[in-house]
Design a protein around this motif. Structure first.
Motif, short mmCIF file in Angstrom:
data_model
loop_
_atom_site.label_atom_id
_atom_site.label_comp_id
_atom_site.label_asym_id
_atom_site.label_seq_id
_atom_site.Cartn_x
_atom_site.Cartn_y
_atom_site.Cartn_z
N GLN A 37 -0.38 -6.54 40.05
CA GLN A 37 -0.94 -7.66 40.79
C GLN A 37 -2.26 -7.23 41.40
OE1 GLN A 37 1.12 -8.94 44.41
NE2 GLN A 37 0.58 -11.07 43.98
N ASP A 38 -3.32 -7.87 40.96
CA ASP A 38 -4.65 -7.62 41.50
C ASP A 38 -5.08 -8.82 42.32
OD1 ASP A 38 -5.20 -6.30 38.28
OD2 ASP A 38 -4.92 -5.13 40.10
N PRO A 39 -5.87 -8.62 43.34
CA PRO A 39 -6.28 -9.74 44.21
C PRO A 39 -6.93 -10.86 43.41
CG PRO A 39 -6.90 -7.65 45.19
CD PRO A 39 -6.41 -7.34 43.80
N GLY A 40 -6.44 -12.07 43.61
CA GLY A 40 -7.00 -13.24 42.94
C GLY A 40 -6.71 -13.34 41.46
N MET A 41 -5.89 -12.41 40.95
CA MET A 41 -5.63 -12.40 39.51
C MET A 41 -4.19 -12.71 39.16
SD MET A 41 -8.54 -11.77 38.20
CE MET A 41 -8.18 -11.29 36.53
N GLY A 42 -3.37 -12.94 40.14
CA GLY A 42 -1.98 -13.23 39.84
C GLY A 42 -1.26 -12.02 39.28
N LEU A 43 -0.21 -12.28 38.54
CA LEU A 43 0.61 -11.21 37.96
C LEU A 43 0.27 -11.05 36.48
CD1 LEU A 43 4.08 -12.10 39.46
CD2 LEU A 43 2.71 -10.13 40.04
N LYS A 44 0.13 -9.81 36.06
CA LYS A 44 -0.09 -9.51 34.65
C LYS A 44 1.07 -8.63 34.16
CE LYS A 44 -4.14 -11.51 34.30
NZ LYS A 44 -4.32 -12.72 33.47
N LEU A 45 1.65 -9.00 33.05
CA LEU A 45 2.77 -8.26 32.50
C LEU A 45 2.27 -7.02 31.75
CD1 LEU A 45 5.86 -8.19 31.98
CD2 LEU A 45 5.41 -9.53 29.91
N ASP B 9 -6.50 -22.52 46.19
CA ASP B 9 -6.33 -21.11 46.58
C ASP B 9 -5.59 -21.00 47.91
OD1 ASP B 9 -9.60 -20.16 45.34
OD2 ASP B 9 -7.65 -20.26 44.33
N GLN B 10 -5.87 -21.95 48.80
CA GLN B 10 -5.29 -21.89 50.13
C GLN B 10 -4.93 -23.29 50.61
OE1 GLN B 10 -6.86 -19.06 52.76
NE2 GLN B 10 -5.93 -19.90 54.58
N ASP B 85 6.82 -19.84 57.19
CA ASP B 85 6.60 -20.19 55.79
C ASP B 85 5.26 -19.66 55.28
OD1 ASP B 85 8.06 -23.47 56.26
OD2 ASP B 85 9.01 -21.60 55.57
N SER B 86 4.43 -19.16 56.16
CA SER B 86 3.12 -18.63 55.76
C SER B 86 3.32 -17.47 54.80
CB SER B 86 2.34 -18.17 57.00
OG SER B 86 2.11 -19.23 57.87
N ALA B 87 2.79 -17.62 53.60
CA ALA B 87 3.01 -16.63 52.54
C ALA B 87 2.20 -17.04 51.33
CB ALA B 87 4.50 -16.55 52.17
N LEU B 88 2.34 -16.26 50.26
CA LEU B 88 1.69 -16.55 48.99
C LEU B 88 2.74 -17.15 48.05
CD1 LEU B 88 -1.03 -16.17 47.56
CD2 LEU B 88 -0.30 -13.89 46.91
N TYR B 89 2.43 -18.27 47.43
CA TYR B 89 3.38 -18.98 46.59
C TYR B 89 2.89 -18.98 45.15
CZ TYR B 89 5.69 -20.40 50.83
OH TYR B 89 6.37 -20.38 52.02
N PHE B 90 3.80 -18.63 44.24
CA PHE B 90 3.48 -18.57 42.82
C PHE B 90 4.34 -19.55 42.04
CE2 PHE B 90 0.65 -14.99 42.50
CZ PHE B 90 0.94 -14.22 43.60
N CYS B 91 3.69 -20.27 41.15
CA CYS B 91 4.36 -21.13 40.19
C CYS B 91 4.38 -20.41 38.84
CB CYS B 91 3.60 -22.45 40.09
SG CYS B 91 4.29 -23.67 38.98
#
Lengths: 114, 116
Positions: A37-45, B9-10, B85-91
């Protein structure tokens, strides 16, 4: 259950050094994954495994290696550390409910390569 | 190709107000959709998933998400936000088994800030 555990939590490496990030799960899950996980890059497998003895490449496998000798453990190896590998690394394991998979994550390893 | 977009982003919301975190997706087959939450310096935690059936899915911590096939969206909602609830959320999305692609595709994440 401890769930998914990762060690170490944080590590600083010099360029060219090697290390192994450890990952273990006690849920008897067959599937395991390594992400970065890199900032602003999400997750990379990076790599994943569908069972002991079976591994496959993800999106960004270069510079990494994995092994899966047991169901529980899935270590990630960095052979020649580079600054581009500075990241947070997450291990995950998953189970299937019918045909649907849900992933569970470890707390992460923060790696800094200088 | 499969893809997931989290257009914001936010997101900032006042405590007690409803919150929405947006997610849109693109898959060639039927989607399996997921929401995960990441608290500071922690790993991702599973919140909820949509597989089939009722378009409104209820998950952990009072969150719910609505699947909208015509808009290819899966927005995360909560009626009354908490500061915690403040956190980072991923879809994330994956095609159903007919697509024969088992890998999850992740959005870039949305940072939710709930102000007291």
């Amino acid at each position: 259950n401890a769930g998914v555990t990762q060690t170490p939590k944080f590590r600083i490496l010099k360029i060219g050094q090697s290390m192994t990030l450890q990952c273990a799960q006690d849920m008897n899950h067959n599937y395991m994954y390594w992400y970065r996980q890199d900032p602003g890059m999400g997750l990379k497998l990076i790599y994943y495994s569908v069972g002991a003895g079976i591994t496959d490449k993800g999106e960004v496998p270069n510079g990494y290696n994995v092994s899966r000798s047991t169901t529980e453990d899935f270590p990630l190896r960095l052979e020649l550390a580079a600054p581009s590998q500075t990241s947070v690394y997450f291990c995950a394991s998953s189970y299937y409910e019918g045909a649907v998979e849900t992933q569970y994550f470890g707390p992460g390893t923060r790696l800094l390569v200088l | 190709a499969q893809s997931v977009a989290q257009p914001e982003d936010q997101v900032n919301v006042a405590e007690g107000n409803p919150l929405t975190v947006k997610c849109t997706y693109s898959v060639s087959g039927n989607p399996y959709l997921f929401w995960y939450v990441q608290y500071p310096n922690r790993g991702l935690q599973f919140l909820l998933k949509y597989i089939t059936g009722d378009n409104l899915v209820k998950g952990s911590y009072g969150f719910e998400a609505e699947f909208n096939k015509s808009q290819t969206s899966f927005h995360l909602k909560k009626p009354s936000a908490l500061v915690s609830d403040s956190a980072l959320y991923f879809c994330a999305v994956r095609e159903s088994p007919a697509g024969n692609n088992r890998k999850l595709i992740w959005g870039l994440g949305t940072s939710l800030a709930v102000n007291p």
